[in-house]
Enzyme design. Structure first.
Site, PDB file in Angstrom:
ATOM      1  CG  ASP A  91      -6.894  -1.274   1.558  1.00 23.56           C
ATOM      2  OD1 ASP A  91      -6.338  -2.080   2.334  1.00 23.56           O
ATOM      3  OD2 ASP A  91      -6.266  -0.671   0.663  1.00 23.56           O
ATOM      4  CD  GLU A 186      -1.178  -4.091   1.477  1.00 21.80           C
ATOM      5  OE1 GLU A 186      -0.099  -4.676   1.279  1.00 21.80           O
ATOM      6  OE2 GLU A 186      -2.109  -4.103   0.629  1.00 21.80           O
TER       7      GLU A 186
END
Length: 415
Positions: A91, A186
């Site tokens: 991400d 994350e």
């Protein structure tokens, strides 16, 4: 002596892999309760899964929450080596746009300003970012000024996949079983929340998620997120005397009540901070999103209590129920998880030296999946991935830095 020879073939594999990754929109969203938090993260997750299968990893899997795992099998006749792992997240940060990323490649950087966008005049300049001077003569990958780049952490993803492909293609490099994993979310503090440590099966691992070449980190912030909601009262402004309660003005007042010298831009080293990430406000309602950080556990607990105290004081001044706060812990400092396990750090440091890199052991002014994973029973320090100026349009990474990170992975594996 260098283990991996980055000839044109492997250099182009690494570069093209990274360029493909950053073009795939994968921003996460702290407001979402789903895992992954955004549907677009599935696009890069599925892309990586197919790539892992194509290069020949074993037992490649992706679970219902978007966690990817795969294995480079041992090529030892009598394998008594521990399984070790490498992890990165796919991400990108919601701090700046990560949609329609248009990476620019600058070969043999000459040390001058880089005009990233002819239309807007957006420039990456060494007068503003002195670190650029370290990369003269190298190949830089930058943004076009409209988005972040996504080197955090797609550089790590590209390095791990390229190292795995290299190991499979070079069976003369003897090694035990290698686990690799990729996580969603994350950037919003949830990357390891649903990571299946038992399934991963590694004795320890490394996140490839740091900055410049040489970084090796096993200390990080204790971290929490705080959401302050302020309730106002909207009436017609012509008849507002004695009645209107403007939540937008109260939000500005609350923001000013926190210490001005304890923000990211006024602290460094081991100093903690309160960071206002976002405000949404109108007359009726306002919401302020903060992150709270401190390396020291006692100071971290004090910071959370201080935030609650400021809300209580605000309600005393403006009326009970005017403001409320929700604080959620995100991760803890992983340093104490390495007591008696410093061989994990020593192995990484030796791998860097073998690649002619001087290790820079320091504390992270941030966090990685490794912080949470270390508390889940998987010791997981952090190694550089090469990116600079994360989370904004000035982000860049040198191809040579990514090559060095890939080389470090392979040196750790063979040692």
């Amino acid at each position: 002596m260098s283990t991996i020879e980055f000839n044109q073939l492997w250099s182009e594999k690494l570069l093209n892999r990274f360029l493909n990754y950053v073009k795939i929109y994968s921003t996460s969203d702290a407001e979402s309760e789903a895992t992954p938090s955004t549907p677009q993260q599935w696009d890069i997750a599925k892309y990586i899964v197919e790539e892992l299968k194509t290069i020949g990893l074993e037992n490649v899997s992706i679970d219902d929450n978007g966690y990817i795992m795969g294995y480079v099998p041992s090529n030892l006749e009598n394998d008594n080596k521990p399984t070790i792992g490498f992890i990165s997240h796919y991400d990108t940060s919601p701090d700046f746009s990560g949609e329609n990323v248009n990476p620019q490649v600058w070969k043999n950087y000459d040390g001058n300003d880089l005009l990233l966008n002819q239309a807007t005049g957006f420039t990456l300049s060494p007068s503003k970012f002195e670190s650029l001077k370290k990369y003269i003569g190298q190949t830089l990958i930058t943004t076009d000024g409209n988005t972040l780049l996504g080197a955090d952490d797609k550089a790590g993803c590209a390095e791990i996949v390229t190292a795995a492909e290299y190991l499979i293609a070079h069976p003369e490099i003897k090694h035990g079983r290698i686990a690799i994993g990729f996580t969603p979310d994350e950037e919003i503090g949830r990357g390891a929340h649903k990571f299946d440590v038992a399934k991963f099966g590694a004795e320890w691992a490394y996140t490839m998620d740091g900055g410049e070449v040489g970084e090796l980190e096993y200390e990080n912030f204790n971290a929490a997120g705080a959401v302050v909601k302020i309730h106002g009262l909207s009436v017609h402004p012509g008849y507002a005397f004695g009645k209107m309660v403007n939540a937008a003005l109260l939000a500005a007042e609350f923001a000013q009540s926190l210490p001005a010298n304890e923000t990211p831009s006024t602290t460094k080293g081991f100093d903690g901070f309160y960071h206002l990430m976002d405000i949404t406000a109108d007359i009726s309602e306002a919401k302020l999103q903060y992150i709270i950080r401190d390396h020291n556990e006692e100071k971290f607990e004090a910071r959370k209590k201080f935030m609650e105290q400021k809300v209580a004081e605000f309600n005393q001044k403006h009326g009970e129920g005017t403001a409320e706060v929700e604080i959620k812990e995100q991760y803890r400092n992983m340093k104490q998880q390495f007591e008696g396990k410093m061989h994990i750090i020593d192995l990484a440091a030796a791998a860097m030296k073998e690649a002619n890199i001087e290790p820079k052991i320091k504390a992270i002014r941030g966090g990685t999946d490794g912080a949470q994973l270390s508390y889940m029973g998987l010791p997981c320090p952090n190694i550089f991935a090469g990116g600079i100026n994360f989370h904004g349009p000035y982000e860049y990474v040198a191809l040579e830095s990514m090559q060095k990170a890939t080389e470090v992975i392979i040196n750790i594996v063979k040692n």
